[in-house]
Design a protein around this motif. Sequence first.
Motif, PDB file in Angstrom:
ATOM      1  N   PRO A 112       0.816  -1.220   0.000  1.00  0.00           N
ATOM      2  CA  PRO A 112       0.000   0.000   0.000  1.00  0.00           C
ATOM      3  C   PRO A 112       0.847   1.267   0.000  1.00  0.00           C
ATOM      4  N   TYR A 113       2.016   1.238   0.624  1.00  0.00           N
ATOM      5  CA  TYR A 113       2.900   2.400   0.597  1.00  0.00           C
ATOM      6  C   TYR A 113       3.267   2.758  -0.841  1.00  0.00           C
ATOM      7  N   TRP A 114       3.682   1.748  -1.605  1.00  0.00           N
ATOM      8  CA  TRP A 114       4.093   2.030  -2.979  1.00  0.00           C
ATOM      9  C   TRP A 114       2.893   2.492  -3.815  1.00  0.00           C
ATOM     10  N   TYR A 124     -11.030  -4.785  11.742  1.00  0.00           N
ATOM     11  CA  TYR A 124     -11.163  -3.361  11.447  1.00  0.00           C
ATOM     12  C   TYR A 124     -11.963  -3.173  10.158  1.00  0.00           C
ATOM     13  N   THR A 125     -12.774  -2.123  10.121  1.00  0.00           N
ATOM     14  CA  THR A 125     -13.598  -1.864   8.934  1.00  0.00           C
ATOM     15  C   THR A 125     -13.058  -0.725   8.077  1.00  0.00           C
ATOM     16  N   ASP A 126     -12.214   0.128   8.655  1.00  0.00           N
ATOM     17  CA  ASP A 126     -11.744   1.301   7.922  1.00  0.00           C
ATOM     18  C   ASP A 126     -10.314   1.615   8.374  1.00  0.00           C
ATOM     19  N   VAL A 127      -9.349   1.389   7.491  1.00  0.00           N
ATOM     20  CA  VAL A 127      -7.940   1.568   7.830  1.00  0.00           C
ATOM     21  C   VAL A 127      -7.391   2.816   7.143  1.00  0.00           C
ATOM     22  N   GLU A 155      -6.603   1.476  -4.923  1.00  0.00           N
ATOM     23  CA  GLU A 155      -6.062   0.118  -4.785  1.00  0.00           C
ATOM     24  C   GLU A 155      -5.424  -0.080  -3.418  1.00  0.00           C
ATOM     25  N   ALA A 156      -4.698   0.949  -2.970  1.00  0.00           N
ATOM     26  CA  ALA A 156      -4.056   0.866  -1.662  1.00  0.00           C
ATOM     27  C   ALA A 156      -5.088   0.729  -0.554  1.00  0.00           C
ATOM     28  N   LYS A 157      -6.178   1.491  -0.670  1.00  0.00           N
ATOM     29  CA  LYS A 157      -7.229   1.455   0.353  1.00  0.00           C
ATOM     30  C   LYS A 157      -7.887   0.083   0.406  1.00  0.00           C
ATOM     31  N   LYS A 158      -8.134  -0.524  -0.742  1.00  0.00           N
ATOM     32  CA  LYS A 158      -8.756  -1.853  -0.758  1.00  0.00           C
ATOM     33  C   LYS A 158      -7.856  -2.883  -0.084  1.00  0.00           C
TER      34      LYS A 158
END
Length: 443
Positions: free
Chosen positions: A203-205, A228-231, A214-217
Amino acid sequence: MVEFKSSHPAFDQMKITPTFIEVTILSSMGVFMDGFSLSIFSAALTYLQAYILVRAIYVSLAASAIYIGMFLGSFSMGHLSDRIGRKRMYTYDLAITSLFLILTALSTTFYEFFIFELLAGIGIGADYPLSSSIEAEFSPRRSRGRFLVFNIFMWTIGSIVFYVISIPLIYRFGSTSWRWMYAVGAIVPIIVILARRALPESPYWLVKAGREDEAKKIADDIGKEVGYTDVELPMVEKGSSSYKSVFTGSYLPLIIFASLAWFSYDVSSYGVWNYTPSIFVSVGVSAINSILSTLLEDLPVIVGFVICLILIERVGRKLLQSVGFGLAGVSLLTFALYADHRTMPFIMIFTAFALMHLFHNIGPTNLTYVYPVEIFPTRIRGTAMGIATAASRIGAILGVFAFPLITDSVGMSSGLLFFAIFEFVGFIVTVTLAPETKAKPIS
């Protein structure tokens, strides 16, 4: 049933998840491959000297070959991982290693051996910046150091596994066992390649590349594994991923520190590891007993690793690396000054190496690997780690090339003194330039 939570944890402050465990195992397998592959030469050397490495200069060049390849692989592939992504490079880099280890096993001349070892090293070198970057970018902040230490400790596990496997190969195949050692080494990368295909991109990249959706998914999917539901996505520094960026502004002293400290460590570390079995044979130990004695050298390695693992998140990185370099230098200097100029008995050589391994693993063995991925941002993390790794391979080349020439011409005590000098260089550069990264976020 998973109990979902209403909090919004940052990606680097979540609990440990199954995906993170999988990332840790598969990233560490690249380092395992390094330890396994680089130990082959040390056990095979006794037989290679009677076949294709019949001159001292051939031994030095052949020992250096895989490190030259690692220099090329780490320097180029780390930068590519910053530009095109971790996963794309990460999945297939070890295929190069597998192919050329097989060809090394089939070598019939020094020139073939040298070329195939060099090319095998490209794949291993490529994996260093990739494995470390992915491990750092998936690790929880407050335990990141421990997981990176575990990652590099897999080098030792790979080395131990190889030496255990080498004993029945020597018993069964004798003078041709070196071919079987290299052939068996080609199997491990294939297993790792197949297992890595299912890993997610960092996700960092993805944030760095502007692909936040895409990172959020990926972040949310991993978060769901622990309820957790929301990171929250990580904060990532924007800017260029060029080589030049690593050498500008506040990053210049950091890359000098990371590269010079790792270079200094590798001079003595790889210089010793490459020749330990053959040195033991040279003072009257049998081939099998030299392997068993080399395995015993891993006991202080394990003790040092445990000490580092316990203390890294308590006292921090800088103190451990400084102490490790300093005590290794003092111990090597002591043996160098008080040993006989030309020869040393087995027990003295064994003890000198054992103390060096103990102090190395309290600090620089682990932390020269940890530091580059913690002190540079995502946009240049792979590039900087690749540069530092490349510098370390120059140190390894110097160590494995110079050590047999020094000991052959002026004796073992001079070889130990040569290594002690670089331990003190590592100590000085750590004390003067190293930052403390304990519990700090990466960007």
